[in-house]
Write a protein that holds these residues in place. Structure first.
Motif, PDB file in Angstrom:
ATOM      1  N   PHE A 119      40.583  33.423  22.936  1.00  0.00           N
ATOM      2  CA  PHE A 119      41.122  33.864  24.226  1.00  0.00           C
ATOM      3  C   PHE A 119      39.971  34.119  25.203  1.00  0.00           C
ATOM      4  O   PHE A 119      40.001  33.692  26.354  1.00  0.00           O
ATOM      5  CB  PHE A 119      41.959  35.138  24.018  1.00  0.00           C
ATOM      6  CG  PHE A 119      42.529  35.697  25.279  1.00  0.00           C
ATOM      7  CD1 PHE A 119      43.598  35.081  25.909  1.00  0.00           C
ATOM      8  CD2 PHE A 119      41.991  36.836  25.864  1.00  0.00           C
ATOM      9  CE1 PHE A 119      44.126  35.580  27.095  1.00  0.00           C
ATOM     10  CE2 PHE A 119      42.506  37.347  27.056  1.00  0.00           C
ATOM     11  CZ  PHE A 119      43.580  36.721  27.656  1.00  0.00           C
ATOM     12  N   PHE A 157      36.893  31.675  34.347  1.00  0.00           N
ATOM     13  CA  PHE A 157      37.681  32.567  35.202  1.00  0.00           C
ATOM     14  C   PHE A 157      38.010  31.830  36.499  1.00  0.00           C
ATOM     15  O   PHE A 157      37.118  31.514  37.288  1.00  0.00           O
ATOM     16  CB  PHE A 157      36.899  33.849  35.483  1.00  0.00           C
ATOM     17  CG  PHE A 157      37.724  34.941  36.106  1.00  0.00           C
ATOM     18  CD1 PHE A 157      39.048  35.144  35.726  1.00  0.00           C
ATOM     19  CD2 PHE A 157      37.178  35.774  37.063  1.00  0.00           C
ATOM     20  CE1 PHE A 157      39.808  36.158  36.296  1.00  0.00           C
ATOM     21  CE2 PHE A 157      37.932  36.801  37.635  1.00  0.00           C
ATOM     22  CZ  PHE A 157      39.249  36.981  37.257  1.00  0.00           C
ATOM     23  N   HIS A 158      39.287  31.573  36.694  1.00  0.00           N
ATOM     24  CA  HIS A 158      39.683  30.767  37.855  1.00  0.00           C
ATOM     25  C   HIS A 158      39.570  31.544  39.162  1.00  0.00           C
ATOM     26  O   HIS A 158      39.847  31.015  40.228  1.00  0.00           O
ATOM     27  CB  HIS A 158      41.103  30.225  37.663  1.00  0.00           C
ATOM     28  CG  HIS A 158      42.113  31.296  37.354  1.00  0.00           C
ATOM     29  ND1 HIS A 158      42.058  32.049  36.210  1.00  0.00           N
ATOM     30  CD2 HIS A 158      43.178  31.743  38.040  1.00  0.00           C
ATOM     31  CE1 HIS A 158      43.057  32.919  36.205  1.00  0.00           C
ATOM     32  NE2 HIS A 158      43.752  32.746  37.309  1.00  0.00           N
ATOM     33  N   LYS A 159      39.187  32.824  39.067  1.00  0.00           N
ATOM     34  CA  LYS A 159      39.018  33.646  40.269  1.00  0.00           C
ATOM     35  C   LYS A 159      37.537  33.879  40.545  1.00  0.00           C
ATOM     36  O   LYS A 159      37.204  34.713  41.392  1.00  0.00           O
ATOM     37  CB  LYS A 159      39.696  35.002  40.068  1.00  0.00           C
ATOM     38  CG  LYS A 159      41.161  34.932  39.721  1.00  0.00           C
ATOM     39  CD  LYS A 159      41.962  34.500  40.916  1.00  0.00           C
ATOM     40  CE  LYS A 159      43.446  34.508  40.628  1.00  0.00           C
ATOM     41  NZ  LYS A 159      44.193  34.013  41.788  1.00  0.00           N
ATOM     42  N   GLY A 212      35.717  34.870  44.068  1.00  0.00           N
ATOM     43  CA  GLY A 212      36.757  34.941  45.098  1.00  0.00           C
ATOM     44  C   GLY A 212      37.590  33.670  45.194  1.00  0.00           C
ATOM     45  O   GLY A 212      38.427  33.536  46.086  1.00  0.00           O
ATOM     46  N   ASN A 236      40.443  30.838  43.887  1.00  0.00           N
ATOM     47  CA  ASN A 236      41.837  31.126  43.544  1.00  0.00           C
ATOM     48  C   ASN A 236      42.308  30.462  42.255  1.00  0.00           C
ATOM     49  O   ASN A 236      42.876  31.111  41.387  1.00  0.00           O
ATOM     50  CB  ASN A 236      42.747  30.687  44.691  1.00  0.00           C
ATOM     51  CG  ASN A 236      42.498  31.523  45.920  1.00  0.00           C
ATOM     52  OD1 ASN A 236      42.857  32.680  45.964  1.00  0.00           O
ATOM     53  ND2 ASN A 236      41.822  30.943  46.910  1.00  0.00           N
ATOM     54  N   LEU A 291      50.008  30.333  37.041  1.00  0.00           N
ATOM     55  CA  LEU A 291      48.582  30.236  36.754  1.00  0.00           C
ATOM     56  C   LEU A 291      48.092  28.793  36.829  1.00  0.00           C
ATOM     57  O   LEU A 291      48.619  27.911  36.159  1.00  0.00           O
ATOM     58  CB  LEU A 291      48.335  30.802  35.355  1.00  0.00           C
ATOM     59  CG  LEU A 291      46.931  30.670  34.791  1.00  0.00           C
ATOM     60  CD1 LEU A 291      45.996  31.657  35.482  1.00  0.00           C
ATOM     61  CD2 LEU A 291      46.930  30.944  33.298  1.00  0.00           C
ATOM     62  N   ASN A 321      46.002  39.573  29.627  1.00  0.00           N
ATOM     63  CA  ASN A 321      46.172  39.040  30.980  1.00  0.00           C
ATOM     64  C   ASN A 321      44.990  38.182  31.370  1.00  0.00           C
ATOM     65  O   ASN A 321      43.864  38.465  30.993  1.00  0.00           O
ATOM     66  CB  ASN A 321      46.324  40.185  31.977  1.00  0.00           C
ATOM     67  CG  ASN A 321      47.721  40.747  31.945  1.00  0.00           C
ATOM     68  OD1 ASN A 321      48.684  39.984  31.853  1.00  0.00           O
ATOM     69  ND2 ASN A 321      47.849  42.047  31.977  1.00  0.00           N
ATOM     70  N   LYS A 322      45.268  37.193  32.186  1.00  0.00           N
ATOM     71  CA  LYS A 322      44.198  36.266  32.560  1.00  0.00           C
ATOM     72  C   LYS A 322      43.378  36.799  33.729  1.00  0.00           C
ATOM     73  O   LYS A 322      42.273  36.348  33.972  1.00  0.00           O
ATOM     74  CB  LYS A 322      44.806  34.921  32.943  1.00  0.00           C
ATOM     75  CG  LYS A 322      45.341  34.136  31.757  1.00  0.00           C
ATOM     76  CD  LYS A 322      44.205  33.320  31.155  1.00  0.00           C
ATOM     77  CE  LYS A 322      44.479  32.743  29.804  1.00  0.00           C
ATOM     78  NZ  LYS A 322      45.681  32.042  29.582  1.00  0.00           N
ATOM     79  N   VAL A 323      43.953  37.756  34.497  1.00  0.00           N
ATOM     80  CA  VAL A 323      43.204  38.219  35.665  1.00  0.00           C
ATOM     81  C   VAL A 323      42.891  39.722  35.605  1.00  0.00           C
ATOM     82  O   VAL A 323      41.730  40.108  35.695  1.00  0.00           O
ATOM     83  CB  VAL A 323      43.955  37.890  36.973  1.00  0.00           C
ATOM     84  CG1 VAL A 323      43.154  38.338  38.190  1.00  0.00           C
ATOM     85  CG2 VAL A 323      44.244  36.402  37.066  1.00  0.00           C
ATOM     86  N   ASP A 356      39.036  43.181  36.792  1.00  0.00           N
ATOM     87  CA  ASP A 356      39.203  41.738  36.616  1.00  0.00           C
ATOM     88  C   ASP A 356      38.719  41.343  35.239  1.00  0.00           C
ATOM     89  O   ASP A 356      37.632  41.747  34.820  1.00  0.00           O
ATOM     90  CB  ASP A 356      38.359  40.973  37.636  1.00  0.00           C
ATOM     91  CG  ASP A 356      38.939  41.073  39.025  1.00  0.00           C
ATOM     92  OD1 ASP A 356      40.125  41.422  39.142  1.00  0.00           O
ATOM     93  OD2 ASP A 356      38.213  40.795  39.990  1.00  0.00           O
ATOM     94  N   GLU A 364      48.046  38.686  39.286  1.00  0.00           N
ATOM     95  CA  GLU A 364      47.472  37.374  39.589  1.00  0.00           C
ATOM     96  C   GLU A 364      46.247  37.389  40.492  1.00  0.00           C
ATOM     97  O   GLU A 364      45.528  36.402  40.545  1.00  0.00           O
ATOM     98  CB  GLU A 364      48.531  36.507  40.265  1.00  0.00           C
ATOM     99  CG  GLU A 364      49.335  35.696  39.301  1.00  0.00           C
ATOM    100  CD  GLU A 364      50.812  36.002  39.410  1.00  0.00           C
ATOM    101  OE1 GLU A 364      51.272  36.120  40.547  1.00  0.00           O
ATOM    102  OE2 GLU A 364      51.478  36.160  38.371  1.00  0.00           O
ATOM    103  N   LEU A 365      46.039  38.490  41.212  1.00  0.00           N
ATOM    104  CA  LEU A 365      44.954  38.454  42.201  1.00  0.00           C
ATOM    105  C   LEU A 365      43.781  39.319  41.765  1.00  0.00           C
ATOM    106  O   LEU A 365      43.971  40.455  41.324  1.00  0.00           O
ATOM    107  CB  LEU A 365      45.474  38.935  43.556  1.00  0.00           C
ATOM    108  CG  LEU A 365      46.627  38.108  44.127  1.00  0.00           C
ATOM    109  CD1 LEU A 365      47.226  38.794  45.347  1.00  0.00           C
ATOM    110  CD2 LEU A 365      46.150  36.709  44.499  1.00  0.00           C
ATOM    111  N   SER A 366      42.592  38.759  41.930  1.00  0.00           N
ATOM    112  CA  SER A 366      41.391  39.524  41.596  1.00  0.00           C
ATOM    113  C   SER A 366      41.069  40.460  42.759  1.00  0.00           C
ATOM    114  O   SER A 366      41.639  40.327  43.850  1.00  0.00           O
ATOM    115  CB  SER A 366      40.219  38.566  41.381  1.00  0.00           C
ATOM    116  OG  SER A 366      39.894  37.952  42.609  1.00  0.00           O
ATOM    117  N   ASN A 408      40.064  38.468  45.641  1.00  0.00           N
ATOM    118  CA  ASN A 408      41.224  37.849  46.303  1.00  0.00           C
ATOM    119  C   ASN A 408      41.882  38.847  47.249  1.00  0.00           C
ATOM    120  O   ASN A 408      42.190  38.522  48.400  1.00  0.00           O
ATOM    121  CB  ASN A 408      42.286  37.423  45.282  1.00  0.00           C
ATOM    122  CG  ASN A 408      41.881  36.232  44.442  1.00  0.00           C
ATOM    123  OD1 ASN A 408      42.387  36.061  43.340  1.00  0.00           O
ATOM    124  ND2 ASN A 408      40.984  35.404  44.945  1.00  0.00           N
TER     125      ASN A 408
END
Ligand code: HEM
Lengths: 481, 436
Positions: free
Chosen positions: A106, A411-413, A416, A418, A434, B275-277, B337, B404-406, B409
């Motif tokens: 994970f 990390f897709h974020k 900053g 998205n 996602l 969670n992914k975020v 995050d 969903e938002l970091s 974000n």
């Protein structure tokens, strides 16, 4: 047998004679290499195997010209050698759990196509990998001889060869997508010819030396009574124990298949010309195919700068207009610009804590011998497997490799962004809300968004290994002369 | 309308033997998450149990069930929302505590009970002044305008417009859109909320400056009754210095050894972060021995709370620190995050941050020794990570509005919105457009 040697490193503060050579060099003069995945059928025999191998192992002192052999052990390998439970527990948790443990998967983003269940080795339901034998030679015939010799040794000591992973260096130090690799490496203070700002203390990459926190990294140790001959030095953690890690390190291995045809097909489909396709691919990497960094050469490659590594982002390119924030090299080493930090100094300080010493080699035939993007774009898919055996050395698997993989690569974020995982090595997918399959190119008046990135790479196998120092090998082999 | 983010924390004692039952309830509630609409104004809820812990090697601190929420706006209103949304669940869990009245409380008395049981916490928010409602609307706005501009760029003439012409076109588009037009204005209450947050540190600084001026003035003039003001600044520093000296004595006391958590137990805790975020972690530990540590920490937490407007911890959505059991226990929770295994590094990887956080964490069992509060001993980082691990607890019930938002974000969406209707130079508009 020790090979003919040149370039002995003199006066180093490191105990090079007690280190395996792979810590110190990439064996660039030995273009032939094979990574042998081994399974120990019997603990006692495995120890005798190590004893027998010991004298052939190349240490860090000399630069071999003909051959080199190094060995690394997985958690199961160490256990098979019969180490006490209490001693085994002193290894790093990530190492003991292994790369294929569900939580580690994970953290690493190994799901879907990347998931360990699809791996051809290192897969928990497959054959257990106990050791990695790295064999290097200066020419093919010599390699064959070495392999013959090593196979005999394995047979003799009940060591099963699970797979011999081939490697094949590509021209001009390129990887399969056609980009110059192996340019940026952290410089180790104790090995540097001249002192430079930003050099790393050896403890960042090797156990038994001080790291960036001015501490000795956590190192495996054994009870004093286990080492009656006093082979091992005193442990830094606990003076009543002996340091098994000193002059060793952890090795991360990920076999990453590269979909070269798919890569260039995507670039071509998103562009109006071949030059534009090359520019897009370069934006994803952060360097031009010849290696010149986009931050210094934003419009065209400059062969004079193809090995250039002296650049930063904060002042030169804070908004990623030259090298996008999401580019592979900017994620894996953000240098002096982390969007989440408030100054170049803080960013640099943070980024430095998450570096690794890369040692991998490509495998498989190139899609086109020239490795020129223009030629590769003309090629049809040949269906052959190729990729990179990504190997890195770290003294802290979680802080260095896993952190980069988790927080920066997948990390897709990141920064900053998205929906953007690393365009080159990220796991690209959609799952409900996602999305990780976009790439953003900062642009006026609005960023260019590239959607539906397929996976250009996927993991085919992997494991965490421990590379013991020479004395530690002796200890593990119970070679108590 | 207040846009200040706050933390509500309340806790009740329970018998340690009841923990498994309470945990089971919390797990059940966790599986049956309340709808976001029912928890208006709430960002996060962490609800968990903590077993007995030993303070200073002898005093047993009671097992507790702890409820912690992060919200925006008015405390009383938030408590009412909680009671309406989670009333029955709260009652069922509280019933395990002897601090909860025998008879079942109605909503009003329940709200009063919660307020009574709540304790002070030093609270940090990484996305200040964003209301729960605007998280989604600002995200939708940015995403809509991005797609709109992306479409406009298909006509080459659009891309050749000047930055200010493009900005005007965007503003017109926002105004046209009924669900976004209200976002053209700054969020209601933002200025007032900022002033309110700045009031305390502002008053403090003014008091100190006035004290300095009076002290200096009294050299030449007789200040009469005002003369006492001249003593405030020196007294404050004297008091802090005294506390520090007393703390220095406490720093020499040996802390009892801690039980380092096993790798298996730690894996079980971190494996819950799916969670992914956004994820959450809770650290609860007794303080190290020493009478003055408790006082010093209490003062420090109040000072931290005072300057929270200026605080910055990267990638953290919200965090809080508080003392329980007459100051003998520290509770720390953070929502951040990504994963805690990586996040915990943020505190030690930066020299500056680890120095700042030592002001709080150095008082806690398991955390490394310091001298004069901020001077670190050897193996600081290793011990710090050991401390975090050993006192990390499983959060039975965790609610988050935003998955969903970091933090980046959220901040970016807000900055984009605030840029609407603002006069900007072309260079700044270019940067503003990069937020899309
Ligand atoms: C097939 C897989 C991969 C490919 C094709 C690839 C390709 C490249 C290329 C072309 C470079 C630029 C050369 C240089 O700066 O030395 C680079 C740099 C780098 N890559 Fe990869 N890479 C791969 C996998 C990975 C992985 C798995 C990691 C670690 C998680 C990684 C970490 C790095 C780092 C740290 C750098 C240096 C960045 C810098 O310091 O500027 N790479 N890679």
């Amino acid at each position: 047998m020790a090979a003919e040697t040149i370039n002995l490193i003199q006066d180093s503060e490191l105990e090079l004679h007690d280190m395996q050579g792979i810590l110190i060099r990439g064996y660039g003069l030995l273009p032939e290499a094979k990574y042998l995945l081994l399974k120990f059928e019997d603990g006692n025999l495995a120890r005798s195997y190590l004893q027998s191998l010991y004298m052939y192992i190349t240490n860090g002192l000399a630069k071999p010209l003909e051959q080199a052999i190094n060995i690394a052990l997985s958690a199961s390998g160490i256990k098979s050698l019969g180490i006490e439970e209490n001693d085994f527990n002193t290894f790093l948790r990530e190492f003991k759990e292994g790369m294929a443990e569900p939580h580690r998967q994970f953290v690493l983003g190994d799901e879907g196509e990347f998931s360990a269940e699809h791996w051809s080795w290192g897969n928990p339901s497959g054959e257990q990998v106990d050791a990695l034998l790295m064999v290097f030679a200066h020419e093919h015939e010599y390699m064959e001889e070495l392999l013959e010799r090593e196979k005999k040794r394995m047979e003799k000591f009940g060591v099963k060869l699970i797979e011999a992973l081939p490697t094949a260096l590509l021209r001009d130090h390129k990887e399969h997508f056609g980009f110059r690799d192996d340019i940026s490496q952290p410089i180790i203070k104790e090995l540097a010819k001249s002192k430079g700002k930003g050099d790393f203390p050896a403890g960042e990459f090797f156990l038994g030396y001080k790291n960036l926190y001015d501490e000795h990294p956590l190192s495996p140790s054994v009870a004093e009574k286990e080492d009656p001959k006093g082979l091992l030095p005193v442990s830094y953690e606990d003076p009543s124990r002996r340091d098994l890690g000193k002059n060793g390190t952890y090795l991360v291995f990920r076999q990453m298949e590269q979909q070269v045809f798919r890569f260039w097909e995507y670039m071509r489909n998103q562009s109006t010309s071949e030059q534009e396709a090359i520019l897009l691919a370069s934006k994803m990497v952060g360097r031009w195919p010849d290696g010149s960094p986009l931050t210094l050469c934003p419009n065209n490659p400059n062969p004079e700068k193809s090995l250039e590594n002296g650049f930063n982002y904060w002042n030169e390119d804070r908004y990623g207009l030259k090298c996008p924030i999401g580019a592979h090299i900017r994620r894996t080493n953000p240098r002096d610009h982390l969007v989440t930090e408030t100054s170049a100094k803080d960013s640099e300080e943070m980024a430095a804590k998450h570096r690794m010493l890369r040692k991998g080699r490509p495998y498989g035939p190139p899609l086109d011998e020239t490795l020129e993007p223009l030629d590769m774009m003309l090629k049809a898919d040949d269906g052959k497997e190729r990729g990179l055996h990504f190997i890195c050395l770290v003294s802290d698997i979680r802080r260095q490799f896993e952190f980069v993989q988790n927080i920066w690569v997948n990390f897709h974020k990141f920064g900053g962004l998205n929906n953007d995982a690393d365009p080159i090595i990220g796991n690209h997918f959609k799952e409900g809300e996602l999305k990780t399959d976009e790439f953003s190119l900062p642009h006026y008046p609005v960023r260019k968004r590239f959607k539906n990135l397929p996976n250009f790479t996927r993991v085919r196998g992997g494991a965490y290994f421990f590379v013991p120092g020479m004395k530690a090998i002796k200890f593990l082999a119970k070679a108590l002369e | 309308m207040s846009l200040i983010h706050r933390g509500l924390t309340f806790s009740l004692r329970i018998e340690e033997s009841l923990i498994p039952q309470v945990n089971q309830l919390l797990e059940d509630y966790n599986a049956d998450q309340p709808p976001n609409e029912s928890l208006c104004g709430t960002f996060f809820i962490s609800w968990l149990t903590v077993p007995t812990q030993v303070y200073a090697g002898k005093e047993v601190l009671p097992a507790r069930v702890i409820f912690m929420s992060s919200y925006v706006g008015n405390k009383r209103k938030h408590v009412d929302t909680l009671v309406n949304a989670l009333g029955d669940k709260l009652r069922k869990v509280f019933a395990f505590s002897d601090e909860y009245p025998q008879k079942t409380l109605d909503s009003r008395s329940m709200a009063r009970f919660i307020v009574k049981k709540s304790s002070f916490n030093a609270f940090y928010s990484g996305f200040k002044f964003v209301s729960t409602g605007s998280i989604a609307s600002e995200s939708q706005l940015r995403s809509y305008i991005f797609k709109w501009v992306e479409k406009q760029t298909k006509t080459p003439a659009f891309s050749s417009l000047t930055p200010s012409a493009i900005k005007s076109a965007i503003e017109k588009e926002v105004e046209k859109h009924p669900s976004f037009s209200s976002l053209m204005d700054d969020p209601e209450g933002i200025v007032w909320s900022k002033w309110k947050m700045l009031a305390m540190p502002g008053l403090f600084v003014m008091l100190m400056v006035a004290s300095l001026l009076v002290a200096m003035g009294s050299i030449w003039w007789d200040m009469g009754l005002w003369g006492f003001l001249g003593w405030v600044l020196p007294d404050f520093f004297l008091l802090m210095f005294l506390l520090l000296v007393l703390l220095r004595k406490d720093e020499n006391l040996e802390s009892p050894p801690i039980d380092v958590i096993s790798d298996e137990d730690y894996l079980e805790i971190v494996s819950r972060e799916k969670n992914k975020v956004v994820n959450e972690m809770t650290v609860i530990a007794p303080l190290k021995p020493g009478r003055f540590r408790r006082i010093f920490l209490a003062v420090s937490l109040r000072l931290v709370a005072m300057v929270r407007y200026f605080a910055y911890i990267p990638t953290v959505h919200t965090a809080r620190w508080l003392q329980l059991d007459r100051g003998k226990r520290l509770v720390f929770i953070a929502t951040f995050d990504n994963q805690s295994e990586a996040y915990a590094h943020d505190f030690v990887d930066s020299e500056k941050r680890s120095r700042n956080l030592a002001v709080i964490f150095s008082h806690v069992m398991g955390f490394p020794k310091t001298t004069w509060l901020i001077h670190k001993g050897s193996d600081y980082r290793k011990d710090y990570m050991k401390g975090v691990r050993s006192f990390q607890f499983k959060t039975g019930f965790w609610y988050t509005l935003n998955r969903e938002l970091s933090v980046e974000n959220l901040k970016n969406n807000r900055a984009f919105r605030l840029g609407l209707n603002r006069k900007m130079k072309d260079e700044d508009i270019r940067k503003w457009l990069l937020r899309l």
